[in-house]
Write a protein that holds these residues in place. Structure first.
Motif, short mmCIF file in Angstrom:
data_model
loop_
_atom_site.label_atom_id
_atom_site.label_comp_id
_atom_site.label_asym_id
_atom_site.label_seq_id
_atom_site.Cartn_x
_atom_site.Cartn_y
_atom_site.Cartn_z
N THR A 48 0.84 -1.19 0.00
CA THR A 48 0.00 0.00 0.00
C THR A 48 0.88 1.25 0.00
O THR A 48 1.94 1.28 0.64
N ASP A 50 -0.70 4.46 0.26
CA ASP A 50 -1.48 5.58 0.78
C ASP A 50 -2.07 5.20 2.14
O ASP A 50 -2.09 4.03 2.53
N TYR A 52 -4.86 6.96 5.57
CA TYR A 52 -5.80 8.01 5.97
C TYR A 52 -5.04 9.21 6.53
O TYR A 52 -4.00 9.06 7.15
N GLY A 59 -10.70 11.28 1.70
CA GLY A 59 -9.63 10.91 0.79
C GLY A 59 -8.45 10.25 1.47
O GLY A 59 -8.38 10.15 2.70
N MET A 60 -7.53 9.81 0.64
CA MET A 60 -6.32 9.15 1.10
C MET A 60 -5.11 9.99 0.71
O MET A 60 -5.15 10.78 -0.24
N LEU A 62 -0.82 10.04 -0.07
CA LEU A 62 0.34 9.23 -0.42
C LEU A 62 1.36 9.25 0.71
O LEU A 62 1.72 10.32 1.22
N HIS A 114 -1.63 10.72 -6.77
CA HIS A 114 -3.03 10.35 -6.94
C HIS A 114 -3.70 10.54 -5.59
O HIS A 114 -3.08 10.97 -4.63
N TYR A 115 -4.96 10.22 -5.53
CA TYR A 115 -5.70 10.33 -4.27
C TYR A 115 -5.85 11.79 -3.85
O TYR A 115 -5.80 12.70 -4.66
N GLU A 116 -5.99 12.04 -2.54
CA GLU A 116 -6.28 13.38 -2.06
C GLU A 116 -5.05 14.30 -2.12
O GLU A 116 -5.16 15.49 -2.33
N THR A 138 -7.27 13.97 -12.11
CA THR A 138 -7.33 12.81 -11.22
C THR A 138 -5.96 12.37 -10.74
O THR A 138 -5.85 11.62 -9.77
N GLY A 139 -4.93 12.81 -11.41
CA GLY A 139 -3.57 12.46 -11.00
C GLY A 139 -2.56 13.32 -11.74
O GLY A 139 -2.92 14.14 -12.60
#
Length: 244
Positions: A48, A50, A52, A59-60, A62, A114-116, A138-139
């Motif tokens: 993994t 990412d 919290y 969101g998550m 990195l 990516h992600y938040e 989105t990224g």
């Protein structure tokens, strides 16, 4: 030049690096591309990258560890200290001047998030933060492609003619002049007579004037950042009067 790209979606770059100018640059050995899935550097059982965010929220984020380890590993492969570029909406707005600056480097590493967002500590190993505009993607992959394309085309011998990029929009600080090709008359739409006159001096003047005109009509803010020659300033004033 060596370009490394850290991404969770390496397949997105296959067509881009295998086509057009970017492909030609690689074939001419002006650049090497290395696309790395930084998930490979995750040190946990499930790979993994990412987690919290502390303090809560949607969101998550990195994690720093995979990015730090990936950048450190890639930095060992070249003697030159790399420029580490973070694609980020909070970064410096990308420009032709920035592309020219980066084209002088030997090694670039792009980090596509990516992600938040990113763990803030990732910025400790970043030399440049770049945004391609005031909007959210989105990224970072598409942003990295844009920046890489703008840089690689400036490398020596990549374009067909060495002067091609010098005349591009923004290279001179102005927008580029209009272009025409054959036929001279297409459905009643005619090429300006000066371009087929054979008088190179007049052609050059026309191109400069049209560059000034197009910039004034479309991006007048650019004149705040450039200093025109006296003759060009005179032409610009004439263009302003015509547009009133």
């Amino acid at each position: 030049m060596k370009i490394d790209v850290l991404t969770l979606f390496p397949e997105m770059f296959e067509g881009v690096f295998g086509s057009s100018i970017l492909k030609r640059a690689r074939e001419k050995e002006a650049v090497t591309y290395n696309v790395v899935n930084f998930r490979e550097y995750a040190d946990n059982k499930h790979k993994t990258v990412d987690d919290y965010p502390y303090g809560g929220g949607a969101g998550m984020v990195l994690k720093p560890q995979p990015i730090f380890d990936a950048v450190e590993a890639l930095s060992q492969h070249t003697s030159a200290k790399p420029r580490v570029i973070l694609l980020c909406p909070q970064g410096e707005r990308h420009s032709q001047k920035k592309a020219e600056q980066l084209s002088e480097e030997e090694h670039l590493i792009f980090i596509c998030g990516h992600y938040e967002g990113y763990d803030e500590r990732i910025r400790d190993i970043v030399t440049d933060e770049i945004s391609i505009g005031d909007f959210i993607l989105t990224g970072g992959e598409l942003g990295a492609m844009v920046v890489i394309d703008s840089v690689v085309r400036l490398l020596p011998e990549v374009l067909g003619k060495q002067e091609s990029h010098i005349q591009d929009s923004f290279s001179t600080g102005l927008l580029e002049h209009p272009h025409y090709t054959r036929p001279a008359d297409f459905r009643g739409l005619k090429v300006p007579d000066v371009l087929i006159s054979g008088n190179h001096k007049l052609v050059d003047e026309w191109r400069i004037k049209e560059s000034l005109r197009r910039t004034w009509e479309r991006r007048p803010d650019l004149f705040d950042h450039i200093e025109l020659e006296p003759l060009h300033q005179k032409w610009l004033e004439e263009i302003k009067k015509e547009s009133r």
